[in-house]
Write a protein that holds these residues in place. Sequence first.
Motif, mmCIF file in Angstrom:
data_model
loop_
_atom_site.group_PDB
_atom_site.id
_atom_site.type_symbol
_atom_site.label_atom_id
_atom_site.label_comp_id
_atom_site.label_asym_id
_atom_site.label_seq_id
_atom_site.Cartn_x
_atom_site.Cartn_y
_atom_site.Cartn_z
ATOM 1 N N ALA A 8 31.452 42.895 29.104
ATOM 2 C CA ALA A 8 32.559 41.957 28.930
ATOM 3 C C ALA A 8 32.884 41.300 30.267
ATOM 4 N N ASP A 9 33.691 40.256 30.206
ATOM 5 C CA ASP A 9 34.205 39.615 31.407
ATOM 6 C C ASP A 9 35.565 40.195 31.741
ATOM 7 N N SER A 10 35.898 40.185 33.029
ATOM 8 C CA SER A 10 37.181 40.751 33.456
ATOM 9 C C SER A 10 38.350 40.088 32.758
ATOM 10 N N GLY A 11 38.266 38.783 32.536
ATOM 11 C CA GLY A 11 39.358 38.051 31.912
ATOM 12 C C GLY A 11 39.587 38.405 30.462
ATOM 13 N N GLU A 12 38.662 39.150 29.832
ATOM 14 C CA GLU A 12 38.790 39.512 28.429
ATOM 15 C C GLU A 12 39.520 40.831 28.238
ATOM 16 N N ARG A 13 39.935 41.458 29.328
ATOM 17 C CA ARG A 13 40.537 42.787 29.237
ATOM 18 C C ARG A 13 41.748 42.803 28.305
ATOM 19 N N VAL A 14 42.640 41.814 28.441
ATOM 20 C CA VAL A 14 43.825 41.790 27.593
ATOM 21 C C VAL A 14 43.477 41.297 26.197
ATOM 22 N N GLN A 15 42.587 40.297 26.089
ATOM 23 C CA GLN A 15 42.218 39.732 24.802
ATOM 24 C C GLN A 15 41.640 40.774 23.863
ATOM 25 N N SER A 16 40.843 41.687 24.407
ATOM 26 C CA SER A 16 40.189 42.679 23.563
ATOM 27 C C SER A 16 41.097 43.857 23.222
ATOM 28 N N GLY A 17 42.327 43.855 23.745
ATOM 29 C CA GLY A 17 43.283 44.886 23.403
ATOM 30 C C GLY A 17 43.093 46.183 24.142
ATOM 31 N N HIS A 18 42.269 46.173 25.205
ATOM 32 C CA HIS A 18 42.023 47.396 25.954
ATOM 33 C C HIS A 18 43.026 47.533 27.093
ATOM 34 N N THR A 19 43.386 48.761 27.376
ATOM 35 C CA THR A 19 44.284 49.032 28.482
ATOM 36 C C THR A 19 43.504 49.023 29.788
ATOM 37 N N ALA A 20 43.984 48.305 30.779
ATOM 38 C CA ALA A 20 43.283 48.204 32.058
ATOM 39 C C ALA A 20 43.272 49.548 32.774
ATOM 40 N N ASP A 21 42.225 49.747 33.619
ATOM 41 C CA ASP A 21 42.202 50.932 34.462
ATOM 42 C C ASP A 21 43.430 50.907 35.359
ATOM 43 N N GLU A 22 44.007 52.037 35.612
ATOM 44 C CA GLU A 22 45.230 52.114 36.399
ATOM 45 C C GLU A 22 45.022 51.544 37.798
ATOM 46 N N GLY A 23 45.920 50.630 38.189
ATOM 47 C CA GLY A 23 45.853 50.041 39.516
ATOM 48 C C GLY A 23 44.765 49.001 39.670
ATOM 49 N N LYS A 24 44.174 48.538 38.587
ATOM 50 C CA LYS A 24 43.057 47.591 38.652
ATOM 51 C C LYS A 24 43.509 46.231 38.183
ATOM 52 N N GLU A 25 43.161 45.208 38.939
ATOM 53 C CA GLU A 25 43.525 43.852 38.560
ATOM 54 C C GLU A 25 42.675 43.396 37.389
ATOM 55 N N SER A 26 43.231 42.537 36.529
ATOM 56 C CA SER A 26 42.501 42.067 35.360
ATOM 57 C C SER A 26 41.629 40.866 35.683
ATOM 58 N N GLU A 27 41.882 40.166 36.772
ATOM 59 C CA GLU A 27 41.083 39.006 37.140
ATOM 60 C C GLU A 27 40.355 39.283 38.455
#
Length: 245
Positions: A8-27
């Motif tokens: 996946a692309d980093s920008g899809e993290r929120v779109q796919s409904g997944h919780t980001a790794d703690e302390g990790k930027e989504s972009e």
Amino acid sequence: MGRKMWLADSGERVQSGHTADEGKESEPQDGALSREIRMWEGHRAPDGSDLVRTVAYPERPLPPGGLDAYQKARKQGSRSIVLWADPHREGKLATVVTRTASKGRPATYDVVDESGAPLGSIVREPAARGGRVRTRWTVQQTGHPVAVGLKGHPFWWVVWWLIWPVQLALAFLSVLGGGGAAARTPRRTKWRIDGETVLDWHDGGYEFQLSLLADWWDERLVAALVALEESHESRLGDAWDNASH
């Protein structure tokens, strides 16, 4: 539930409904790798969302001849992929090296770790060769038996070919900007060892995912398989390593 891995692309993290790794930027930051191979291990966050971690950041290193040279080589089946532990290329996890490749013939890829030690090998044998009607993928992790998978279920291949005239019409409309979209060829692949399914490449609803159904798989080798699978998208797909950037 087994582990699942996908690209996946980093920008899809929120779109796919997944919780980001703690302390990790989504972009990704400037110069950072934007593609990620992610893993879900069957755990969920307190809010019910899938808890995911990034396994690797794939990159397509270009040869001296640049993009044109790479695209020419990839038409023959060649691939060159580096898996990084971080988006800034500070820690290498594995490298995919093409051992042999020729257009229309089997391609063999070696996967080695950061020190060059072998993790395993992956072979892709295209359909219409040697009497095969489906693409055959074999994966062998060092010290384990060979796992064999055939692309697509025979039933869905029959259905796809029956509606091939419609596919051509939709592809033509898409080229003309009419909004048509042709369906992809059947992609699901199950790898088996002695009749037991150990890997399953299937539609996860948002993206294709690879389920790890045996606990001995090395994540680096499986991540390499995901990157290779996605780089061999059909002409109706969009292979990540064929992008112009």
